[in-house]
Scaffold this motif. Sequence first.
Motif, PDB file in Angstrom:
ATOM      1  N   LEU A 199       9.258  28.260  52.892  1.00  0.00           N
ATOM      2  CA  LEU A 199      10.459  28.810  53.524  1.00  0.00           C
ATOM      3  C   LEU A 199      11.243  29.667  52.538  1.00  0.00           C
ATOM      4  O   LEU A 199      11.666  30.780  52.875  1.00  0.00           O
ATOM      5  CB  LEU A 199      11.336  27.684  54.054  1.00  0.00           C
ATOM      6  N   PHE A 200      11.456  29.170  51.315  1.00  0.00           N
ATOM      7  CA  PHE A 200      12.246  29.925  50.340  1.00  0.00           C
ATOM      8  C   PHE A 200      11.578  31.254  49.984  1.00  0.00           C
ATOM      9  O   PHE A 200      12.257  32.281  49.843  1.00  0.00           O
ATOM     10  CB  PHE A 200      12.460  29.088  49.077  1.00  0.00           C
ATOM     11  N   LEU A 201      10.246  31.250  49.841  1.00  0.00           N
ATOM     12  CA  LEU A 201       9.555  32.503  49.565  1.00  0.00           C
ATOM     13  C   LEU A 201       9.662  33.451  50.758  1.00  0.00           C
ATOM     14  O   LEU A 201       9.785  34.669  50.583  1.00  0.00           O
ATOM     15  CB  LEU A 201       8.088  32.235  49.238  1.00  0.00           C
ATOM     16  N   GLY A 202       9.607  32.887  51.977  1.00  0.00           N
ATOM     17  CA  GLY A 202       9.774  33.735  53.154  1.00  0.00           C
ATOM     18  C   GLY A 202      11.150  34.369  53.210  1.00  0.00           C
ATOM     19  O   GLY A 202      11.290  35.548  53.566  1.00  0.00           O
ATOM     20  N   LEU A 203      12.183  33.599  52.844  1.00  0.00           N
ATOM     21  CA  LEU A 203      13.531  34.165  52.793  1.00  0.00           C
ATOM     22  C   LEU A 203      13.654  35.194  51.676  1.00  0.00           C
ATOM     23  O   LEU A 203      14.391  36.188  51.807  1.00  0.00           O
ATOM     24  CB  LEU A 203      14.554  33.041  52.600  1.00  0.00           C
TER      25      LEU A 203
END
Length: 368
Positions: free
Chosen positions: A54-58
């Motif tokens: 999720l953090f990499l996607g954000l």
Amino acid sequence: MEIPPLSEVRRLTEKKRDAWWTVLLVDPVATPLVRWTAKYARWVTPNQITWAALFLGLGAAACFAQADWMWLIIGAVLYHVSFILDCMDGKLARLTGRGSEFGGWLDYVFDRIRVLACAVALMGGQYSRTGDVVYVWLALVVVFLDMLRYIDALQIFKVRHSMRKKIKARARAARRSMENQHPDSVEQEQRDELHFMEDLLRDNPAADIDNTHDELAEQVATGQVSATADEQENADGTAAPAREKVVVDLHQEFKSRFPWYGKFRSLLLRHRIRAHLISGIEFQMGVFIVGPLFGAVLPVTIGSGVLLMVFELAIIYKLLLSTRDFERTLAKYPVPEPVAAPAEATVPAQAEAPAAEQNQKQGDDARI
């Protein structure tokens, strides 16, 4: 826990059928990383990998918002790495047995958040750069198509499950009714166990690749491949005698209209690629990776959306034909007639008075 060699990890963690993007561009990286993580970083959990994805996607969304070509490339790379991690959490859960129902929910919700954030950031950045309002509409289209794809998949699964459940229930009821009323007149097909082709294809991927559907059905009937059937019991709870096996295929009409599909599907399955070539995964990769990498966000997004809709409509059409097969299959088993309750005996009105007089005389005699 002893970690098996890579070939065994592939067998345990990789899906028998998957999207071609995952098979060709993700699994070759994700599976070795999963084995390394399970062996040398045992403190890492599947849910932690889900959060990292999720953090990499954000982070990819933040890059997309910059709208500059170099930032678009960095965002595309981050999105692909995020998707690799997204595939790793499930593989690690299957390998180590540390999966959970909450983890599955978390993975699904975070996927939708990542798509929403990246769609708004990518199209918002392009709108800020060009002032073209079409990018605002594209953001809405991307979110809508992603939502439609997963809702459609869920509903189709429910419909197919409902059809199989109704056929099983009708077959059981028809068989029991006929056996109770006319034990010697029950046709063999109504005595047989029912298996569904969809379940057989999922449980026997090797047989699915090497044989046509008709050949697979014959192998099930003769016991050459495994098939899970409902256990039959007698009224006293003892196991019923083994029945013949009948395979119900709810895609007969589709196969008759498109005879080439079976060979095409088998060709793809030899490489673990499912026939649904443009699904939600390929759509996302086109929008968030291919488009930004080649500086062609608008045409690639439109093309990916059109292809996704073409394949979704094909699946809906296949479901329509499947419902017709369902109706024909259901018609083979007659609806059991309800058993009428025995009518209560009535005394004619003319007989009531004499009977009453007789009872009165017997009572008078007893008192005398």
